[in-house]
Scaffold this active site. Structure first.
Site, PDB file in Angstrom:
ATOM      1  N   HIS A 189       0.818  -1.214   0.000  1.00  0.00           N
ATOM      2  CA  HIS A 189       0.000   0.000   0.000  1.00  0.00           C
ATOM      3  C   HIS A 189       0.851   1.263   0.000  1.00  0.00           C
ATOM      4  CE1 HIS A 189      -3.234  -2.715   0.741  1.00  0.00           C
ATOM      5  NE2 HIS A 189      -2.794  -3.053   1.940  1.00  0.00           N
ATOM      6  N   HIS A 204      -6.800  -4.827  -1.296  1.00  0.00           N
ATOM      7  CA  HIS A 204      -5.957  -6.018  -1.297  1.00  0.00           C
ATOM      8  C   HIS A 204      -6.043  -6.802  -2.600  1.00  0.00           C
ATOM      9  CE1 HIS A 204      -6.372  -5.843   3.326  1.00  0.00           C
ATOM     10  NE2 HIS A 204      -5.268  -5.231   2.926  1.00  0.00           N
ATOM     11  N   ASP A 223       2.714   9.683 -30.182  1.00  0.00           N
ATOM     12  CA  ASP A 223       1.724  10.747 -30.037  1.00  0.00           C
ATOM     13  C   ASP A 223       1.699  11.735 -31.201  1.00  0.00           C
ATOM     14  OD1 ASP A 223       4.105  12.067 -29.658  1.00  0.00           O
ATOM     15  OD2 ASP A 223       3.427  13.216 -27.921  1.00  0.00           O
ATOM     16  N   SER A 240       6.858  18.950 -33.059  1.00  0.00           N
ATOM     17  CA  SER A 240       6.144  19.326 -34.280  1.00  0.00           C
ATOM     18  C   SER A 240       5.580  20.735 -34.220  1.00  0.00           C
ATOM     19  CB  SER A 240       5.011  18.322 -34.538  1.00  0.00           C
ATOM     20  OG  SER A 240       5.520  17.026 -34.738  1.00  0.00           O
ATOM     21  N   ASP A 251       9.506   7.234 -41.480  1.00  0.00           N
ATOM     22  CA  ASP A 251       9.378   8.274 -40.468  1.00  0.00           C
ATOM     23  C   ASP A 251       7.958   8.836 -40.493  1.00  0.00           C
ATOM     24  OD1 ASP A 251      10.601  10.332 -38.574  1.00  0.00           O
ATOM     25  OD2 ASP A 251       9.672  11.584 -40.116  1.00  0.00           O
ATOM     26  N   GLY A 278       6.735  11.551 -39.268  1.00  0.00           N
ATOM     27  CA  GLY A 278       6.666  12.967 -39.590  1.00  0.00           C
ATOM     28  C   GLY A 278       6.662  13.191 -41.089  1.00  0.00           C
TER      29      GLY A 278
END
Length: 553
Positions: free
Chosen positions: A62, A224, A397, A437, A533, A535
């Protein structure tokens, strides 16, 4: 299952050793799994002067509970059992003997059968030794009703609020009876509700503790690794937060005008960003019900290993309880801040930048506006495809980033002449895309806009933009970046849009054959070979959309 451990049987002790190395003023009690405040170990010289001791604990797994709360202003000692297993009677008894002076000791116990039995028996034996020991049991789980046929409401993350209030009271010099009374008051008005998006896996286990479908969540679970009391479909974070908050408010009879503190905790694997969204949703759900949120805290307070999910704990407060909660503590695990305040969403504004002042100018150019719209719509449709391609060579992303820029335009498209439209699109890309970008597309569009404003042709404008990208990012053709598509496209610009698209596509294809030396793929070396690539792929996509829009004129 993969874990960063040495030996499944040594996880708890080694974890606590690491905690003691990291946390000031704490020590391990002999060879046990108990962490104590170094300055509060009782001896003949300080027995009559040490304040009331607070001891809590339970199963490991925990973290940061419970050892993370051993500090000035909170716990005096924390006793750990195995992962999700209560510590033994003797382990608890040893901790009581180590830190209990004449002022006495309060045990704070979560309502699980093993914890109640072991801590309760240890308290009985300590009393036989002549020590003054009291115990409070925390059962803050609102998912289980007191009338259900089970072992009783479980102790969950709200236990940390009991640690904080009782710890502040004890540090101030309150008697054991006074500390016990304030802790009991909190346990009687405390509620917690949790949700799991994915189960946890205990060290040494071959499989998770339960299974959940991709679109399923568990509501009302314990700590638990056990399933919850209700399985339902995954919805938005705001809807989930509203459900958790609503269940607690209804259970505790909290109504419009009541004052509460809210503690939002991760189940273990939930990223801080998602936890912040849940905290925001909980605050909204509470204020929508007219509840006054005096404090809002969030963080890893009492987790379940690597379970993905969150829990919300609510405690009605008055000025007295709020003062105890605001009292400073040296605990590194307590999520509160020294400048305690009622949470309020504060937003400040800044003057608009020069390239936004007055917006686009000149006579409206509907053709350029249509071409920009088409390019943005293409990037929106390609979001998932580009994200997947980016996972091979980057952080997965790119599609989402370019989609943010596209959406920033499509949600509020501008009007104006060609140069001002590109300048406006540059500003929106800089603000919305971010990452790598954002500035590269911002530069591409800004330089092209400046060239057009100076009377350049579209070919020269594209070449100016590409030069700007190369100067800003440092990439050259052959480095495995968007430049590999942009540069040949610019070179072919005077031969028409078909030649531009063909050159860009051929340039992008070549990026799969070489080792990238710039951009996201350069970190992977040979491992990125064979992947185009993303991009450069994106450049081809929006150029194709531009060609299609031009063909419709």
């Amino acid at each position: 299952m993969k874990k960063l451990i040495n030996d499944a049987d040594a996880v708890v002790r080694e974890s606590l050793e690491g905690r003691v190395l990291l946390q000031p003023n704490v020590s391990l009690l002999g060879s046990s799994q108990t962490v104590v405040r170094t300055d509060r170990v009782v001896n003949d010289d300080n027995r009559a002067t040490v304040p009331v001791a607070l001891i809590s604990g339970g199963g490991a797994g925990h973290e940061p509970a419970h050892a993370g709360y051993v500090a000035h202003g909170m716990l005096t000692a924390a006793v750990s059992g195995g992962v999700f297993a209560s510590p033994s009677v003797d382990a608890v008894l040893d901790a009581i003997r180590a830190v209990t002076g004449d002022a006495g000791c309060l045990l704070i116990v979560k309502s699980y059968t093993g914890d109640r039995l072991n801590f309760g028996m240890a308290a009985e034996l300590a009393r036989h030794d002549g020590l003054n020991v009291e115990m409070v049991v925390v059962g803050d789980d609102v998912a289980l009703s007191d009338d259900d046929t089970h072992a009783g409401r479980r102790g969950l993350a709200g236990t940390v609020l009991v640690h904080k209030v009782a710890g502040a009271a004890a540090e101030s010099g309150s008697t054991l009876r006074e500390v016990h009374d304030v802790a009991t008051r909190v346990t009687g008005h405390l509620g917690t509700m949790g949700v799991a998006l994915a189960p946890c896996t205990t060290p040494g286990a071959d499989a998770p503790s339960f299974e959940l479908g991709d679109d399923e969540i568990e509501l009302g679970l314990g700590i638990h690794g056990e399933p919850g009391v209700e399985r339902t479909r995954l919805t938005s974070a705001d809807d989930i937060a509203q459900t958790l908050v609503g269940r607690i408010l209804d259970d505790l009879d909290i109504v419009d005008g009541d004052r509460v503190v809210a503690l939002v905790g991760t189940a273990g694997a939930t990223p801080p960003s998602e936890l912040d969204i849940v905290a925001r949703g909980a605050h909204t759900a509470l204020t929508n019900r007219g509840v006054v949120v005096e404090r809002l805290w969030a963080g890893p307070v009492l987790t379940s290993l690597d379970m993905s999910g969150a829990h919300v704990s609510l405690l009605p407060v008055d000025d007295g309880l709020l003062d105890l909660l605001d009292t400073p503590t040296a605990s590194p695990a307590w999520p509160g801040f020294p400048d305690a305040r009622r949470p309020a969403l504060s937003v400040v504004t800044t003057p608009e930048s020069a390239d936004r002042a007055g917006g686009p100018k000149g006579e409206a150019d509907p053709f350029v506006r249509q071409v920009i719209d088409a390019a943005c719509e293409r990037l929106l449709r390609a979001r998932t495809e580009l994200d997947a391609a980016d996972q091979h060579v980057g952080d997965g992303d790119l599609g989402s980033a370019l989609a943010r820029g596209a959406r920033a335009w499509l949600d509020d498209p501008a009007e104006g002449d060609a140069a001002s439209l590109l300048q406006e699109l540059s500003a929106r890309c800089r603000r919305a895309i971010g990452g790598t970008s954002g500035p590269l597309y911002g530069m591409l569009l800004l330089r092209a806009a400046q060239a057009l404003a100076d009377g350049a042709s579209w070919g020269d404008a594209l070449r100016a933009g590409v030069t700007g990208v190369r100067e800003l990012g440092g990439a050259q053709p052959g480095d495995g970046t968007m430049v590999d598509a942009l540069e040949p496209a610019a070179d072919a610009a005077d031969s028409g849009i078909d030649a531009v698209v063909t050159a860009a596509r051929e340039g992008a294809a070549r990026t799969s054959d070489a080792v990238a030396t710039k951009g996201r793929a350069s970190y992977l070396g040979e491992r990125a070979k064979g992947y185009e690539d993303p991009g450069a792929t994106a450049v081809v996509m929006w150029l194709e959309a531009v060609r299609e829009a031009m063909s419709q004129q």
